[in-house]
Design an enzyme around this catalytic site. Structure first.
Site, short mmCIF file in Angstrom:
data_model
loop_
_atom_site.label_atom_id
_atom_site.label_comp_id
_atom_site.label_asym_id
_atom_site.label_seq_id
_atom_site.Cartn_x
_atom_site.Cartn_y
_atom_site.Cartn_z
N HIS A 39 84.36 20.24 35.80
CA HIS A 39 83.22 20.66 34.99
C HIS A 39 83.26 19.97 33.62
O HIS A 39 84.28 20.03 32.92
CB HIS A 39 83.21 22.18 34.84
CG HIS A 39 82.86 22.87 36.12
ND1 HIS A 39 83.45 24.05 36.53
CD2 HIS A 39 81.98 22.52 37.11
CE1 HIS A 39 82.93 24.40 37.70
NE2 HIS A 39 82.05 23.49 38.08
N GLU B 293 84.62 21.47 30.26
CA GLU B 293 85.94 22.09 30.28
C GLU B 293 87.00 21.08 29.84
O GLU B 293 87.88 20.67 30.60
CB GLU B 293 86.19 22.69 31.67
CG GLU B 293 85.14 23.77 31.97
CD GLU B 293 85.18 24.34 33.38
OE1 GLU B 293 86.14 24.06 34.12
OE2 GLU B 293 84.22 25.06 33.74
N HIS C 278 90.62 24.46 35.71
CA HIS C 278 89.33 24.64 35.04
C HIS C 278 89.61 25.39 33.74
O HIS C 278 90.74 25.80 33.47
CB HIS C 278 88.39 25.49 35.90
CG HIS C 278 87.82 24.77 37.08
ND1 HIS C 278 86.49 24.46 37.18
CD2 HIS C 278 88.39 24.30 38.23
CE1 HIS C 278 86.25 23.84 38.33
NE2 HIS C 278 87.39 23.72 38.99
N GLU D 227 92.17 29.03 35.85
CA GLU D 227 91.27 29.05 34.69
C GLU D 227 92.19 29.12 33.48
O GLU D 227 92.81 30.16 33.21
CB GLU D 227 90.34 30.26 34.73
CG GLU D 227 89.37 30.28 35.91
CD GLU D 227 88.20 29.32 35.78
OE1 GLU D 227 88.06 28.66 34.73
OE2 GLU D 227 87.42 29.23 36.74
O1 0X9 Z 1 82.71 29.02 39.12
C1 0X9 Z 1 83.57 28.13 39.19
O2 0X9 Z 1 83.37 27.03 39.68
C2 0X9 Z 1 84.95 28.41 38.58
N1 0X9 Z 1 84.81 28.98 37.28
S1 0X9 Z 1 84.27 28.06 36.05
O3 0X9 Z 1 84.06 28.93 34.90
N2 0X9 Z 1 85.38 27.02 35.63
O4 0X9 Z 1 83.11 27.38 36.46
C3 0X9 Z 1 85.70 29.40 39.44
C4 0X9 Z 1 85.72 29.08 40.86
C5 0X9 Z 1 86.41 30.15 41.61
N3 0X9 Z 1 85.87 30.31 42.88
C6 0X9 Z 1 85.14 31.40 43.27
N4 0X9 Z 1 84.90 32.41 42.51
N5 0X9 Z 1 84.69 31.35 44.50
ZN ZN Z 2 85.06 25.02 35.88
#
Ligand code: 0X9
Ligand code: ZN
Length: 432
Positions: free
Chosen positions: A169, A172, A298, A368
């Site tokens: 991302h 990030e 991330h 994260e």
């Molecule tokens: O949403 C995402 O892609 C990730 N969080 S972020 O804030 N870096 O964008 C987390 C991905 C974790 N996966 C799921 N929740 N399925």
């Molecule tokens: Zn992310």
């Protein structure tokens, strides 16, 4: 003459219409919305907004005006920020933007050319130890770098391998620095005579991709302020830009928590692995069958996540579930991050780790990284009053300032080493 006037009038009316249609799509908001559990959070994720802060009673999401309206229909919106100009329609080359770089007080972060130079230097200074290659060109013709650290490259495929990735991302930034520092740490410690690191470099095959999304990264740091950009910079057919690379992997793709709308921050792309970056990673992992463990970093929130993300069910293979759980718990003792299944946060499909585990049975984690959500600023009174807004470095979760880089790296050295140590047989963790 009459006809010409009439046509001119029509053009005037329609251009106004298109302008307002487009400016609606330009509006992005921080949305604080009540949500008490993963089911409510998943409904919010399904609107196409990106959930960025999760608390017991609410989340803060970032999304378009359309996302905001959808959320208002299903949940109580506690507050929405002023509109933030959204970059979906911005072209990279706009003249009003400054060169692609971080501001002076964030100069410790690497932009793409600094990262490229640093990786090239590391490889050049360490022949036979550090191997740099480009696994793809991006939409904007940048190289997608992989750095591989191992002794005796010729027999590397016979050694257990771990792949570490960052920068899926664009906004990030910390997630690019940590994999880069990891590569540097391994090399420095090797030369310092650190026996643990020396034996790991001898016996393991280590793959590091610090910036999976270099086009997005460059876009985010171009201009007077950071752009809060998330996706890559693929030109979509309708004039918008970007696919969310962490929704584009091809396992259970498009089954929840991603959007088919191009303006969404969680746009899944036209098909699984439609993107050059995700294709490159797919090919790379398919050709390196010795990879047993994958870590994708991330930011932010201080979490250790493991599959599934597309489903509330735990991984079906019981030992695999236990290995992920045990490793996540163990790593949390060092970095203090909270271990949990990805979907405990919210359902999202097409992310890296669901694919790498689902298709390849690679033990897979998403971190994260720092900072934690409470230091991230936000709407409704939790904003740091010193800060102008989410765009100002030092104020918010995505832009926490460069002082966070080193402590974030230090607390993750032990988890990163641990993954390497158990790469020969991750199931060994169940014996302890
Ligand atoms: O949403 C995402 O892609 C990730 N969080 S972020 O804030 N870096 O964008 C987390 C991905 C974790 N996966 C799921 N929740 N399925
Ligand atoms: Zn992310």
């Amino acid at each position: 003459m009459k006809n010409t006037l009439f046509i001119a009038l029509l053009v005037f009316i329609f251009s106004g219409f298109f302008q307002s249609a487009q400016s609606t799509q330009h509006k992005y908001y921080w949305i604080k919305v009540e949500a008490h559990d993963k089911f409510q959070r998943s409904l919010i994720a399904n609107t196409g907004a990106a959930i960025e802060i999760v608390k017991d009673d609410y989340v803060i999401a970032y999304g378009s005006e359309a996302n905001l309206k959808s959320i208002q229909r299903i949940a109580r919106v506690i507050a929405a920020s002023d509109m933030v100009e959204e970059a979906n329609f911005h072209r990279q080359q706009s003249k009003k933007w400054r060169t692609l770089d971080f501001p002076a007080d964030d100069s410790q972060f690497h932009n793409y050319s600094e990262l490229t130079a640093a990786l090239q230097q590391l490889a050049q200074d360490n022949p036979g130890l550090v191997h740099l290659s480009s696994i793809s060109k991006t939409n904007e013709n940048r190289d997608l770098w992989v750095i591989r650290i191992t002794k005796d490259l010729a027999i590397a495929e016979q050694k257990p391998a771990v792949i570490y990735m960052g920068g899926h991302h664009a906004r990030e930034h910390v997630s690019v620095e940590i994999p880069y520092l990891w590569a540097k740490y391994l090399v420095d410690e090797y030369h310092n005579g650190n026996q643990r690191v020396i034996s790991l470099i001898n016996s393991r095959d280590i793959h590091i991709i610090p910036a999976v999304n270099p086009d997005g990264l460059e876009f985010d740091v171009s201009g007077a302020k950071y752009k809060l950009w998330r996706k890559n910079r693929r030109a979509n057919a309708d004039g918008t830009y970007g696919v969310d690379l962490n929704r584009n992997y091809g396992y259970q793709w498009g089954t929840g928590g991603s959007s088919s709308k191009t303006t969404s921050d969680t746009y899944m792309g036209p098909s699984p692995f439609s993107e050059l970056e995700t294709q490159a990673i797919k090919n790379y992992i398919e050709t390196h069958t010795n990879i047993t463990i994958l870590l994708s970093v991330h930011t932010f929130s201080k979490l250790i996540l493991y599959p599934w993300g597309h489903s509330y069910s735990p991984i079906g293979v019981n030992n695999d579930f236990r290995v992920h759980e045990k490793m996540a718990q163990t790593m949390s003792t060092w970095n203090g991050y909270k271990p949990q299944q990805s979907s405990d946060l919210y359902i999202a499909s097409g992310d890296t780790t669901d694919w790498s585990y689902g298709v390849h049975k690679i033990i897979s984690f998403t971190f994260e990284l720092d900072p934690d959500p409470s230091s991230a600023g936000g709407i409704g009174g939790v904003f740091n009053p010193k800060c102008e807004g989410f765009f100002t470095p030092g104020c918010a979760g995505f832009y926490p300032g460069q002082n966070i880089i080193q402590p974030t790296f230090s607390k993750n050295i032990e988890p990163f080493l641990y993954l390497l140590e158990y790469a020969d047989n991750p199931y060994r963790v169940l014996n302890n």
